[in-house]
Write a protein that holds these residues in place. Structure first.
Motif, mmCIF file in Angstrom:
data_model
loop_
_atom_site.group_PDB
_atom_site.id
_atom_site.type_symbol
_atom_site.label_atom_id
_atom_site.label_comp_id
_atom_site.label_asym_id
_atom_site.label_seq_id
_atom_site.Cartn_x
_atom_site.Cartn_y
_atom_site.Cartn_z
ATOM 1 N N TYR A 35 0.817 -1.208 0.000
ATOM 2 C CA TYR A 35 0.000 0.000 0.000
ATOM 3 C C TYR A 35 0.850 1.257 0.000
ATOM 4 O O TYR A 35 1.714 1.432 0.854
ATOM 5 C CB TYR A 35 -0.950 0.021 1.213
ATOM 6 C CG TYR A 35 -1.904 -1.143 1.247
ATOM 7 C CD1 TYR A 35 -2.552 -1.576 0.090
ATOM 8 C CD2 TYR A 35 -2.144 -1.830 2.421
ATOM 9 C CE1 TYR A 35 -3.417 -2.655 0.113
ATOM 10 C CE2 TYR A 35 -3.022 -2.913 2.456
ATOM 11 C CZ TYR A 35 -3.648 -3.320 1.297
ATOM 12 O OH TYR A 35 -4.499 -4.385 1.318
ATOM 13 N N SER A 37 -0.758 4.405 -0.039
ATOM 14 C CA SER A 37 -1.448 5.398 0.785
ATOM 15 C C SER A 37 -2.823 4.894 1.204
ATOM 16 O O SER A 37 -3.396 3.998 0.585
ATOM 17 C CB SER A 37 -1.598 6.721 0.033
ATOM 18 O OG SER A 37 -2.462 6.572 -1.071
ATOM 19 N N VAL A 38 -3.316 5.514 2.278
ATOM 20 C CA VAL A 38 -4.657 5.268 2.795
ATOM 21 C C VAL A 38 -5.289 6.615 3.079
ATOM 22 O O VAL A 38 -4.658 7.489 3.673
ATOM 23 C CB VAL A 38 -4.621 4.451 4.108
ATOM 24 C CG1 VAL A 38 -6.024 4.294 4.674
ATOM 25 C CG2 VAL A 38 -3.973 3.100 3.907
ATOM 26 N N GLU A 39 -6.520 6.773 2.645
ATOM 27 C CA GLU A 39 -7.275 7.993 2.944
ATOM 28 C C GLU A 39 -8.569 7.590 3.629
ATOM 29 O O GLU A 39 -9.401 6.892 3.040
ATOM 30 C CB GLU A 39 -7.582 8.744 1.645
ATOM 31 C CG GLU A 39 -8.419 9.980 1.857
ATOM 32 C CD GLU A 39 -8.908 10.597 0.548
ATOM 33 O OE1 GLU A 39 -9.575 11.647 0.629
ATOM 34 O OE2 GLU A 39 -8.653 10.027 -0.530
ATOM 35 N N ARG A 51 -10.069 4.778 1.368
ATOM 36 C CA ARG A 51 -9.519 4.486 0.046
ATOM 37 C C ARG A 51 -8.099 3.957 0.223
ATOM 38 O O ARG A 51 -7.275 4.585 0.887
ATOM 39 C CB ARG A 51 -9.483 5.727 -0.833
ATOM 40 C CG ARG A 51 -8.763 5.465 -2.184
ATOM 41 C CD ARG A 51 -8.915 6.595 -3.169
ATOM 42 N NE ARG A 51 -10.301 6.758 -3.578
ATOM 43 C CZ ARG A 51 -10.946 5.957 -4.440
ATOM 44 N NH1 ARG A 51 -10.330 4.917 -4.973
ATOM 45 N NH2 ARG A 51 -12.201 6.196 -4.758
ATOM 46 N N LEU A 52 -7.848 2.806 -0.362
ATOM 47 C CA LEU A 52 -6.511 2.215 -0.394
ATOM 48 C C LEU A 52 -5.930 2.418 -1.781
ATOM 49 O O LEU A 52 -6.629 2.208 -2.780
ATOM 50 C CB LEU A 52 -6.579 0.709 -0.134
ATOM 51 C CG LEU A 52 -6.558 0.227 1.287
ATOM 52 C CD1 LEU A 52 -6.757 -1.290 1.329
ATOM 53 C CD2 LEU A 52 -5.282 0.602 1.980
ATOM 54 N N THR A 53 -4.671 2.795 -1.841
ATOM 55 C CA THR A 53 -3.972 2.931 -3.113
ATOM 56 C C THR A 53 -2.692 2.115 -3.021
ATOM 57 O O THR A 53 -1.931 2.251 -2.058
ATOM 58 C CB THR A 53 -3.649 4.404 -3.424
ATOM 59 O OG1 THR A 53 -4.885 5.145 -3.442
ATOM 60 C CG2 THR A 53 -2.946 4.544 -4.760
ATOM 61 N N VAL A 62 -1.547 1.735 -11.245
ATOM 62 C CA VAL A 62 -1.819 1.976 -9.837
ATOM 63 C C VAL A 62 -3.264 1.574 -9.563
ATOM 64 O O VAL A 62 -4.187 2.098 -10.180
ATOM 65 C CB VAL A 62 -1.601 3.469 -9.469
ATOM 66 C CG1 VAL A 62 -2.012 3.730 -8.035
ATOM 67 C CG2 VAL A 62 -0.143 3.858 -9.690
ATOM 68 N N TRP A 63 -3.451 0.623 -8.638
ATOM 69 C CA TRP A 63 -4.785 0.157 -8.272
ATOM 70 C C TRP A 63 -5.242 0.886 -7.019
ATOM 71 O O TRP A 63 -4.471 1.075 -6.090
ATOM 72 C CB TRP A 63 -4.773 -1.351 -8.017
ATOM 73 C CG TRP A 63 -4.419 -2.147 -9.232
ATOM 74 C CD1 TRP A 63 -3.170 -2.554 -9.602
ATOM 75 C CD2 TRP A 63 -5.308 -2.595 -10.252
ATOM 76 N NE1 TRP A 63 -3.234 -3.242 -10.793
ATOM 77 C CE2 TRP A 63 -4.533 -3.287 -11.207
ATOM 78 C CE3 TRP A 63 -6.683 -2.485 -10.445
ATOM 79 C CZ2 TRP A 63 -5.101 -3.865 -12.339
ATOM 80 C CZ3 TRP A 63 -7.231 -3.069 -11.575
ATOM 81 C CH2 TRP A 63 -6.455 -3.742 -12.503
ATOM 82 N N SER A 64 -6.507 1.276 -7.007
ATOM 83 C CA SER A 64 -7.068 1.989 -5.869
ATOM 84 C C SER A 64 -8.544 1.630 -5.755
ATOM 85 O O SER A 64 -9.212 1.416 -6.775
ATOM 86 C CB SER A 64 -6.905 3.499 -6.070
ATOM 87 O OG SER A 64 -7.407 4.204 -4.966
ATOM 88 N N TRP A 65 -9.038 1.544 -4.523
ATOM 89 C CA TRP A 65 -10.444 1.217 -4.317
ATOM 90 C C TRP A 65 -10.875 1.697 -2.931
ATOM 91 O O TRP A 65 -10.061 1.998 -2.075
ATOM 92 C CB TRP A 65 -10.697 -0.285 -4.451
ATOM 93 C CG TRP A 65 -9.984 -1.105 -3.433
ATOM 94 C CD1 TRP A 65 -10.462 -1.493 -2.202
ATOM 95 C CD2 TRP A 65 -8.661 -1.625 -3.509
ATOM 96 N NE1 TRP A 65 -9.519 -2.221 -1.525
ATOM 97 C CE2 TRP A 65 -8.400 -2.311 -2.307
ATOM 98 C CE3 TRP A 65 -7.660 -1.571 -4.479
ATOM 99 C CZ2 TRP A 65 -7.190 -2.949 -2.056
ATOM 100 C CZ3 TRP A 65 -6.460 -2.202 -4.225
ATOM 101 C CH2 TRP A 65 -6.238 -2.880 -3.027
ATOM 102 N N ARG A 82 -15.247 -4.564 -0.080
ATOM 103 C CA ARG A 82 -14.949 -3.514 -1.053
ATOM 104 C C ARG A 82 -16.244 -2.814 -1.420
ATOM 105 O O ARG A 82 -17.230 -3.465 -1.755
ATOM 106 C CB ARG A 82 -14.309 -4.091 -2.306
ATOM 107 C CG ARG A 82 -12.849 -4.394 -2.136
ATOM 108 C CD ARG A 82 -12.230 -4.612 -3.496
ATOM 109 N NE ARG A 82 -10.824 -4.959 -3.361
ATOM 110 C CZ ARG A 82 -9.948 -4.839 -4.340
ATOM 111 N NH1 ARG A 82 -10.336 -4.384 -5.522
ATOM 112 N NH2 ARG A 82 -8.704 -5.167 -4.153
#
Length: 159
Positions: A35, A37-39, A51-53, A62-65, A82
């Motif tokens: 990972y 980043s995390v928001e 949100r995980l990136t 770059v995968w993010s969800w 998810r």
């Protein structure tokens, strides 16, 4: 068809440390290697939407969800899903923690299905998740054992 994985590892550290550090979502980029980043988007009681990136993959993608995670400290369980499913028809994850002699067993059970137009099928993703879960769990174990030796704890986050 659908995918199912069940992986666990024993961590030689106190339950409170294992629980606190693995549920400190904001610190996941320092706990997991995948990972970037995390928001945190929303907190309501024991439920957090975030949100995980990931770091770019071998192709530079770059995968993010967005996921939603509900903790149950009393029963030592976490349920996550998810919200933005991407290539998954659905993805549900259960984390379970059990105190054992010499440590804490952390277990991840994932149930999912890939969408028909996903670039991979359920069997491929099952193998991928199993391989990656073992890698991440070993990394987390090593980091938490080191934190326990150093007497560290997870930061206290506002509710």
């Amino acid at each position: 068809m659908s995918g199912h994985t069940d992986n666990s590892i024993t961590i030689a550290a106190p339950l409170d440390l294992v629980w606190d550090m693995t549920n400190d979502i904001e610190n996941w980029p320092q706990l997991f290697s995948e990972y970037a980043s995390v928001e945190v988007l929303e907190r309501k009681g024991d439920t957090t939407k975030f949100r995980l990136t990931m770091h770019p993959d071998e192709n530079g993608k770059v995968w993010s969800w967005v996921s939603e995670r509900t903790t149950d400290r009393v029963n030592r369980k976490v349920r996550a899903r998810r919200v933005e499913t991407g290539p998954f028809a659905h993805m549900n994850i259960a984390w379970e923690y059990e105190e054992l002699p010499g440590g804490v067993q952390m277990r991840w059970v994932q149930d999912f299905a890939m969408k028909p137009d996903a670039p991979v099928d359920d069997a491929w993703m099952t193998d991928n998740i199993n391989r990656n879960s073992r890698t991440q769990m070993a990394l987390i174990r090593d980091r938490l054992v080191q934190a326990a030796k150093e007497g560290r704890s997870a930061p206290v986050r506002p509710a």
